[in-house]
Design an enzyme around this catalytic site. Structure first.
Site, PDB file in Angstrom:
ATOM      1  N   SER A   1       0.815  -1.239   0.063  1.00 34.23           N
ATOM      2  CA  SER A   1       0.215  -0.064  -0.079  1.00 34.23           C
ATOM      3  C   SER A   1       0.956   1.191  -0.053  1.00 34.23           C
ATOM      4  CB  SER A   1      -1.031  -0.115   1.211  1.00 34.23           C
ATOM      5  OG  SER A   1      -1.712  -1.017   1.257  1.00 34.23           O
ATOM      6  N   GLN A   2       0.237   2.335  -0.529  1.00 32.96           N
ATOM      7  CA  GLN A   2       0.939   3.647  -0.358  1.00 32.96           C
ATOM      8  C   GLN A   2       1.130   4.071   0.941  1.00 32.96           C
ATOM      9  OE1 GLN A   2      -2.312   6.004  -2.236  1.00 32.96           O
ATOM     10  NE2 GLN A   2      -1.187   8.064  -1.780  1.00 32.96           N
TER      11      GLN A   2
END
Ligand code: SAH
Length: 214
Positions: free
Chosen positions: A61-62
């Site tokens: 994930s970012q």
């Protein structure tokens, strides 16, 4: 100053500007070396605020999403946290800075083994891993003060709701037809569950069962 330190400072400043105010969460982002969780080919993007591909067709994930979910989970240092979807192990390592113990579940053996190696290298002594279907939770260790799911569920998994302590919080992305997802925060109260919608998101799907041969 090393290039990565400068990139890290810029990332943390960006997260603060984007509304992540919990200093414990920001400190955890600063402490955990994200480059260790990123595939070799993407090392130079380790501190860019973007999601990155990992093995088995999954996604790291970012940083903003990791920070946002951790922030909204309101993790306390004495808490027992269940994470569904270990992936690279980056979110796990962030949680491990903030709570008593993280129980993390992954359905791909390959990803779990790599994550376990990273946890050892970082000497994270408060992480317990298991290869398993996280949608079923971890009944032997329940109840959990906090539950975080990093893959999108078709609907709220009943087993996970059952394993949440009273007063506990779960943050989970859920599919909302047609083809959208939203991040939900569920709080268990004395007489049921409260539900808040936090953010539109995009996660890989929560898939039943252990992945075969990987
Ligand atoms: N938190 C991870 C994100 C990984 S993507 C990170 O920081 O890298 C989501 C992960 O959830 C994938 O690795 C996927 O294999 C896993 N996953 C999907 N369904 C699952 C299930 N039922 N049980 C356990 N893990 C699952």
């Amino acid at each position: 100053m090393a290039a990565t330190d400068q990139q890290k400072i810029e990332l943390v400043m960006g997260l603060r500007a984007a509304g992540i105010r919990d200093t414990r969460v920001l400190a955890a982002i600063e402490t955990v070396p994200r480059e260790m969780f990123v595939p070799e080919a993407f090392r130079d993007l380790a501190y860019a605020d973007q999601a990155l591909p990992i093995e088995c067709g999954q996604t790291l994930s970012q940083p903003f999403i990791v920070a946002f979910m951790t922030d909204r989970l309101k993790v306390g240092e004495r808490m027992k946290v269940l994470e569904v979807g270990t992936g690279s192990g980056y979110q796990t390592a962030i949680l491990a800075q903030l709570c008593r113990r993280v129980y993390t579940m992954e359905r791909y053996r390959t990803l779990m083994k790599q994550a376990e190696t990273r946890f050892r290298e970082l000497r994270l002594a408060n992480v317990t891993t298991v290869l398993g279907d996280g949608g079923r939770g971890w009944p032997a260790q329940a109840p959990f003060d906090r539950i975080i799911v990093t893959a999108a569920a078709k609907k709220l998994p009943r087993k996970l709701l059952e394993q949440l302590a009273v007063g506990g919080i779960m943050v989970i992305p859920v599919e909302v037809p047609p083809g959208r997802q939203e991040l939900l925060r569920i709080t268990r109260t004395d007489d049921g569950f409260e539900r808040e919608s936090l953010l539109p998101v995009r996660f890989v799907p929560l898939v039943e069962g252990i992945a075969k041969g990987m």
